[in-house]
Motif scaffolding. Structure first.
Motif, short mmCIF file in Angstrom:
data_model
loop_
_atom_site.label_atom_id
_atom_site.label_comp_id
_atom_site.label_asym_id
_atom_site.label_seq_id
_atom_site.Cartn_x
_atom_site.Cartn_y
_atom_site.Cartn_z
N GLY A 91 -44.05 118.62 88.36
CA GLY A 91 -44.71 117.31 88.37
C GLY A 91 -45.90 117.28 89.32
O GLY A 91 -46.96 116.75 88.98
N ILE A 92 -45.71 117.84 90.51
CA ILE A 92 -46.82 117.90 91.47
C ILE A 92 -47.98 118.69 90.87
O ILE A 92 -49.16 118.30 90.96
CB ILE A 92 -46.36 118.54 92.80
CG1 ILE A 92 -45.33 117.64 93.50
CG2 ILE A 92 -47.56 118.78 93.72
CD1 ILE A 92 -44.66 118.30 94.68
N ALA A 93 -47.66 119.82 90.23
CA ALA A 93 -48.69 120.66 89.63
C ALA A 93 -49.47 119.90 88.56
O ALA A 93 -50.71 119.97 88.51
CB ALA A 93 -48.05 121.92 89.02
N ARG A 94 -48.79 119.16 87.73
CA ARG A 94 -49.46 118.41 86.67
C ARG A 94 -50.34 117.31 87.26
O ARG A 94 -51.45 117.06 86.78
CB ARG A 94 -48.43 117.82 85.72
CG ARG A 94 -47.67 118.85 84.91
CD ARG A 94 -46.70 118.18 83.95
NE ARG A 94 -47.42 117.44 82.92
CZ ARG A 94 -46.89 116.46 82.20
NH1 ARG A 94 -45.64 116.07 82.44
NH2 ARG A 94 -47.59 115.85 81.27
N ALA A 95 -49.83 116.62 88.30
CA ALA A 95 -50.62 115.55 88.92
C ALA A 95 -51.87 116.13 89.59
O ALA A 95 -52.96 115.54 89.51
CB ALA A 95 -49.77 114.80 89.93
N LEU A 96 -51.72 117.28 90.24
CA LEU A 96 -52.86 117.93 90.88
C LEU A 96 -53.88 118.38 89.83
O LEU A 96 -55.09 118.23 90.00
CB LEU A 96 -52.40 119.12 91.71
CG LEU A 96 -51.70 118.79 93.03
CD1 LEU A 96 -50.99 120.02 93.58
CD2 LEU A 96 -52.70 118.26 94.05
N ALA A 97 -53.36 118.95 88.74
CA ALA A 97 -54.26 119.43 87.69
C ALA A 97 -55.02 118.26 87.05
O ALA A 97 -56.20 118.39 86.72
CB ALA A 97 -53.47 120.19 86.62
#
Length: 398
Positions: A297-303
């Motif tokens: 989830g963090i990765a998707r939000a950062l992306a």
């Protein structure tokens, strides 16, 4: 021959007295001596107690081995009866197959789980509503995990009817909530909301905080899918508060994760990242091993915020948490989003590698939805390459 059996029984008795805290190997050895000493009931009782202890402590590999050994003994000792004396087993055979099915299911061994649960149904009296209810509920869970939602609903309905006849309200309510989830995954959000609302009303009457918290969380998922994000957040916050009050740390983490999903879906990427990060922090403070999902989830939000380097770091963290064969569904999900990251960088070769790995894993475990998602993304890769015939070919496969 009789002397050999006497010797095995004597060894089993001595070893059982000597090893006050036996290891797994000790238990298996003692059980084998009881079996070879013509005392299968003694062996089964010992293995059953060890298997239950392992199951409760989440040592699922050990639990599976103990119950498979019980199965092997029962397949031969067909004359063993249920009773309280030392030559009988204190439980009916279907209860063994039910537990074995639960263990296989928890290990994502879906075929073995279904075999065990169907055996429980076959060996049980047709009037045994408890076995029927539990087995069909578990078969429904397995079908839902494999995205066979029609099968899941069929099993859940049978299980729910069994618990209605038994007058057991809690499992009846819990299954109603699971039926709502199936309807949601089938793309029937209105029915999902109706079923989950029914479950929530019934759970409130039972005054069971754990069940109320669980159904509130399910309602949050339903409303997220219906794009009613603030309502979803309210239900998820209620759920989280209840789980906190009863000391259910793992479920608090799950609620934070769901809040992250709700905010991501609403386009509030900073809030999404904040809640996923809180999920990781709570996991650390409670010494709970973080699953892949908050990092993903963090990765998707950062992306989404075009911070691709940090997103890649969290994708690596998510991948590191999905390294076992029993987590292929999670591994497929991480590869799918890793492909998205490479596509965002216009690294077509890297994107294709991840998407094809997603397809390979999805085929292995029957995740049709994930398989289709990967094919659609491969079409986007070909579109970015300017390869129009390949675009249509990929969409055709999907």
């Amino acid at each position: 021959f009789g002397d050999a059996e006497d010797a095995h029984r004597a060894l089993a008795e001595v070893m059982q007295k000597y090893y006050t805290t036996p290891t797994h190997e000790n238990i298996k050895t003692i059980a084998e001596h009881w079996r070879r000493g013509a005392r299968p009931a003694h062996a089964i009782r010992l293995l059953y107690d060890a298997g239950e202890a392992s199951y409760q402590s989440l040592d699922l590999d050990a639990a599976r081995e103990y119950f498979l050994r019980i199965q092997k003994i029962l397949d031969v000792a067909t004359d063993l009866r249920t009773g309280s004396d030392e030559h009988s087993i204190p439980f009916a055979r279907p209860h063994i197959w039910l537990r074995l099915g639960e263990i296989h299911g928890a290990l994502n061994e879906h075929g073995a789980a279904e075999d065990a649960l169907n055996r429980a149904l076959a060996d049980a009296n047709s009037e045994d509503r408890e076995i029927g209810g539990r087995a069909h509920k578990l078969l429904g869970d397995l079908a839902a995990t494999q995205e066979r939602y029609n099968d899941a609903l069929r099993h859940y309905e049978v299980g729910r009817n069994a618990f209605r006849e038994l007058g057991e309200a809690r499992p009846f309510v819990a299954i109603t909530g699971e039926m709502g989830q199936c309807a949601l995954m089938q793309g029937r959000p209105s029915l999902a909301e109706d079923l989950t609302s029914q479950a929530l009303q019934m759970a409130a009457k039972l005054q069971d905080d754990s069940l109320v918290a669980r159904i509130n969380r399910l309602m949050g998922q339903v409303l997220t899918r219906r794009a009613r994000f603030m309502e979803a957040a309210d239900y998820l916050l209620t759920s989280m508060s209840l789980f906190e009050s009863i000391g259910r740390g793992y479920d608090v983490i799950e609620c934070l994760t769901e809040l992250g999903h709700a905010y991501f879906a609403s386009g509030e990427y900073a809030s999404s990242r904040e809640h996923f990060t809180q999920a990781v922090a709570v996991s650390s403070s409670l010494y709970i091993s973080t699953t892949h999902e908050p990092h993903l989830g963090i990765a998707r939000a950062l992306a989404a915020g075009e911070n691709l380097d940090q997103a890649e770091a969290h994708l690596a963290a998510a991948l590191a948490r999905t390294g076992t064969a029993r987590e292929l569904n999670r591994l497929a999900e991480v590869h799918l989003y890793s492909g998205d990251l490479h596509l965002a960088r216009r690294d077509h070769t890297g994107a294709v590698e991840h998407y094809e790995r997603t397809i390979e894993l999805s085929k292995q475990i029957g995740l049709t939805r994930q398989w289709i998602n990967a094919l659609i993304r491969l079409a986007y890769v070909e579109l970015d390459r300017g390869n129009e015939p390949a675009v249509y070919a990929r969409f055709g496969e999907a």
